[in-house]
Scaffold this motif. Structure first.
Motif, PDB file in Angstrom:
ATOM      1  N   GLY A  49      13.433  -6.696  15.340  1.00 52.63           N
ATOM      2  CA  GLY A  49      13.628  -7.429  14.100  1.00 52.63           C
ATOM      3  C   GLY A  49      12.427  -7.533  13.188  1.00 52.63           C
ATOM      4  N   PHE A  50      11.337  -6.819  13.496  1.00 54.00           N
ATOM      5  CA  PHE A  50      10.181  -6.835  12.595  1.00 54.00           C
ATOM      6  C   PHE A  50      10.538  -6.057  11.328  1.00 54.00           C
ATOM      7  N   THR A  51      10.286  -6.654  10.187  1.00 48.59           N
ATOM      8  CA  THR A  51      10.739  -6.076   8.916  1.00 48.59           C
ATOM      9  C   THR A  51       9.645  -5.378   8.130  1.00 48.59           C
ATOM     10  N   HIS A  52       8.387  -5.490   8.574  1.00 47.63           N
ATOM     11  CA  HIS A  52       7.294  -4.871   7.804  1.00 47.63           C
ATOM     12  C   HIS A  52       6.305  -4.197   8.754  1.00 47.63           C
ATOM     13  N   VAL A  53       6.805  -3.150   9.433  1.00 44.61           N
ATOM     14  CA  VAL A  53       5.963  -2.360  10.326  1.00 44.61           C
ATOM     15  C   VAL A  53       5.372  -1.215   9.506  1.00 44.61           C
ATOM     16  N   VAL A  54       4.040  -1.111   9.505  1.00 43.87           N
ATOM     17  CA  VAL A  54       3.386  -0.119   8.663  1.00 43.87           C
ATOM     18  C   VAL A  54       2.516   0.813   9.489  1.00 43.87           C
ATOM     19  N   GLY A  55       2.255   1.983   8.920  1.00 42.85           N
ATOM     20  CA  GLY A  55       1.379   2.973   9.531  1.00 42.85           C
ATOM     21  C   GLY A  55       0.977   3.978   8.491  1.00 42.85           C
ATOM     22  N   ARG A  56       0.001   4.788   8.803  1.00 42.30           N
ATOM     23  CA  ARG A  56      -0.461   5.805   7.876  1.00 42.30           C
ATOM     24  C   ARG A  56      -0.792   7.051   8.692  1.00 42.30           C
ATOM     25  N   PRO A  57      -0.180   8.194   8.394  1.00 42.51           N
ATOM     26  CA  PRO A  57      -0.473   9.409   9.161  1.00 42.51           C
ATOM     27  C   PRO A  57      -1.934   9.813   9.036  1.00 42.51           C
ATOM     28  N   SER A  58      -2.424  10.515  10.040  1.00 42.75           N
ATOM     29  CA  SER A  58      -3.840  10.879  10.071  1.00 42.75           C
ATOM     30  C   SER A  58      -4.223  11.783   8.900  1.00 42.75           C
ATOM     31  N   ALA A  59      -3.254  12.528   8.354  1.00 47.50           N
ATOM     32  CA  ALA A  59      -3.557  13.384   7.198  1.00 47.50           C
ATOM     33  C   ALA A  59      -3.897  12.555   5.970  1.00 47.50           C
ATOM     34  N   ASP A  60      -3.387  11.310   5.929  1.00 44.39           N
ATOM     35  CA  ASP A  60      -3.641  10.422   4.792  1.00 44.39           C
ATOM     36  C   ASP A  60      -4.743   9.399   5.072  1.00 44.39           C
ATOM     37  N   LEU A  61      -4.948   9.089   6.337  1.00 40.98           N
ATOM     38  CA  LEU A  61      -5.977   8.112   6.708  1.00 40.98           C
ATOM     39  C   LEU A  61      -6.685   8.573   7.972  1.00 40.98           C
ATOM     40  N   ASP A  62      -7.926   8.975   7.823  1.00 32.45           N
ATOM     41  CA  ASP A  62      -8.746   9.377   8.966  1.00 32.45           C
ATOM     42  C   ASP A  62      -9.461   8.130   9.485  1.00 32.45           C
ATOM     43  N   LEU A  63      -9.004   7.637  10.632  1.00 33.75           N
ATOM     44  CA  LEU A  63      -9.578   6.409  11.177  1.00 33.75           C
ATOM     45  C   LEU A  63     -11.013   6.602  11.656  1.00 33.75           C
ATOM     46  N   LYS A  64     -11.496   7.828  11.692  1.00 34.46           N
ATOM     47  CA  LYS A  64     -12.906   8.064  11.995  1.00 34.46           C
ATOM     48  C   LYS A  64     -13.776   7.772  10.778  1.00 34.46           C
ATOM     49  N   ASP A  65     -13.134   7.652   9.624  1.00 34.23           N
ATOM     50  CA  ASP A  65     -13.822   7.331   8.365  1.00 34.23           C
ATOM     51  C   ASP A  65     -13.838   5.810   8.211  1.00 34.23           C
ATOM     52  N   ARG A  66     -15.017   5.220   8.366  1.00 35.30           N
ATOM     53  CA  ARG A  66     -15.125   3.753   8.383  1.00 35.30           C
ATOM     54  C   ARG A  66     -14.700   3.128   7.051  1.00 35.30           C
ATOM     55  N   ASP A  67     -15.189   3.646   5.949  1.00 34.15           N
ATOM     56  CA  ASP A  67     -14.848   3.073   4.650  1.00 34.15           C
ATOM     57  C   ASP A  67     -13.352   3.193   4.363  1.00 34.15           C
ATOM     58  N   ALA A  68     -12.763   4.327   4.715  1.00 33.36           N
ATOM     59  CA  ALA A  68     -11.329   4.517   4.490  1.00 33.36           C
ATOM     60  C   ALA A  68     -10.515   3.549   5.339  1.00 33.36           C
ATOM     61  N   THR A  69     -10.965   3.303   6.573  1.00 32.31           N
ATOM     62  CA  THR A  69     -10.265   2.374   7.459  1.00 32.31           C
ATOM     63  C   THR A  69     -10.316   0.958   6.902  1.00 32.31           C
ATOM     64  N   PHE A  70     -11.496   0.532   6.453  1.00 30.63           N
ATOM     65  CA  PHE A  70     -11.626  -0.808   5.877  1.00 30.63           C
ATOM     66  C   PHE A  70     -10.789  -0.937   4.600  1.00 30.63           C
ATOM     67  N   ALA A  71     -10.754   0.121   3.809  1.00 33.31           N
ATOM     68  CA  ALA A  71      -9.971   0.090   2.580  1.00 33.31           C
ATOM     69  C   ALA A  71      -8.484  -0.053   2.883  1.00 33.31           C
ATOM     70  N   TYR A  72      -8.024   0.608   3.944  1.00 33.89           N
ATOM     71  CA  TYR A  72      -6.606   0.489   4.305  1.00 33.89           C
ATOM     72  C   TYR A  72      -6.268  -0.932   4.746  1.00 33.89           C
ATOM     73  N   PHE A  73      -7.128  -1.543   5.529  1.00 36.69           N
ATOM     74  CA  PHE A  73      -6.879  -2.923   5.961  1.00 36.69           C
ATOM     75  C   PHE A  73      -6.850  -3.865   4.752  1.00 36.69           C
ATOM     76  N   ALA A  74      -7.732  -3.619   3.794  1.00 34.06           N
ATOM     77  CA  ALA A  74      -7.736  -4.449   2.586  1.00 34.06           C
ATOM     78  C   ALA A  74      -6.436  -4.292   1.803  1.00 34.06           C
ATOM     79  N   GLU A  75      -5.876  -3.097   1.830  1.00 35.64           N
ATOM     80  CA  GLU A  75      -4.623  -2.827   1.120  1.00 35.64           C
ATOM     81  C   GLU A  75      -3.412  -3.364   1.874  1.00 35.64           C
TER      82      GLU A  75
END
Length: 334
Positions: A49-75
């Motif tokens: 019943g969770f209605t807002h499950v989110v994710g981002r494929p690795s092609a769009d978000l490289d979690l090895k990239d620290r700034d990109a990871t922080f930016a995604y959490f902010a978004e």
């Protein structure tokens, strides 16, 4: 800077938090949502019943990239996180690319956990692997066997990265009082597994090998090692169910083992897969290749005491997995 931490320390270790049902309308980020475990977790959350499950494929978000990871959490502003993203592989991949397995996984874990701290995530579940335990740990392996002996050399780099993740969660609990937890699954299998000949774990590798042989009419299949090592296998859908259960029923610094509590030899699992795939030829064993750890059975008494047990039998799980493999074989080999 976007990737800095500014939290004030806390004196607690998550003390005072009482596990309870999670808010089904809150944003729930599954890191690694397209992988074996992550995709199963998404299915389980949506069915719960969770209605807002989110994710981002690795092609769009490289979690090895620290700034990109922080930016995604902010978004995304997630309230809950499951960290299932990782660079994974079998004995061959781990033995060949130890630097990659160590470096990539430590960067992924560090970036996601630090971003979760910076954006005040309520609950985070870190997923490790049973390879964190010593090669010759007493069987079945208890959670307190961690850091009591030498690791299996063929995957020690990956294991060290996962151990670092566990300690990172414990440090977040101590320093900031975050009620975050870790879970250590046994060998997993199921839909969306890696079936590539070079990078797969033992079970999907066997499924592909025996399916190839059955389709081509090959008279024999050759597997690595002696077939004597014992392994425990858990279907990814059971693992996903355990993850949600732990997030709603457990809080503590110690990692929790997740498995079935039973194991089989590699020879036995190979024979079962041969039957499931319809292969009727011979199975041979290349004993010049490594066996890996002789036995790796988890003590799941902690999880059992919390009220959770696996529901999918190995034979049923293999049939489901092979059915999925057949339906997706063209894409998997593309």
């Amino acid at each position: 800077m976007a990737s800095g931490l500014t939290l004030a320390p806390a004196e607690s270790d998550g003390v005072g938090y009482t596990p309870a049902p999670l808010d089904r309308e809150a944003t729930f980020y599954v890191a690694g949502h397209r992988g074996l475990v992550g995709s199963a977790i998404v299915r389980r959350l949506e069915s719960a019943g969770f209605t807002h499950v989110v994710g981002r494929p690795s092609a769009d978000l490289d979690l090895k990239d620290r700034d990109a990871t922080f930016a995604y959490f902010a978004e995304a502003k997630p309230r809950y996180v499951v960290l299932a993203a990782a660079k994974v592989g079998g004995i061959l991949a781990n033995s060949t690319y130890p630097v990659d397995f160590l470096s990539d996984n430590i960067r992924i874990e560090t970036n996601v956990i630090d971003a979760a701290l910076a954006h005040d995530v309520d609950r985070l579940l870190f997923l490790g692997s049973s390879c964190i335990y010593p090669k010759y740990a007493p069987q079945p392996i208890r959670e307190d066997s961690l850091l009591t002996g030498h690791l299996e050399p063929t995957n020690d780099a990956y294991a060290i990265a996962k151990i670092a993740g566990i300690l990172h969660i414990q440090a977040a609990r101590r320093q900031y009082g975050k009620p975050w937890i870790s879970a250590m699954p046994t060998n997993l299998y199921g839909p969306n597994d890696n079936f590539s000949p070079q990078g797969s774990h033992v079970l999907p590798a066997l499924i592909r090998r025996y399916d190839d042989a059955a389709r081509s009419g090959a008279p024999s299949v050759t597997n690595w090692g002696t077939g004597a090592p014992r392994r425990e296998f858990l279907h990814a859908d059971d693992m996903a169910d355990a993850c949600l259960y732990l997030m709603e029923h457990y809080d503590g610094p110690a990692q929790v083992n997740v498995g079935t509590g039973t194991d089989v030899t590699i020879r036995e699992i190979a024979a079962t897969i041969a039957q499931v795939t319809g292969f009727t030829g011979r199975t041979e064993w290349d004993t010049s290749k490594p066996d890996g750890t002789p036995q790796k059975l988890l003590d799941v008494s902690t999880l059992s005491a919390l009220g959770w047990t696996a529901q999918i039998s190995l034979e049923e799980g293999l049939r489901r997995t092979y059915s999925w493999y057949q339906e997706n074989i063209a894409e998997l080999r593309g």
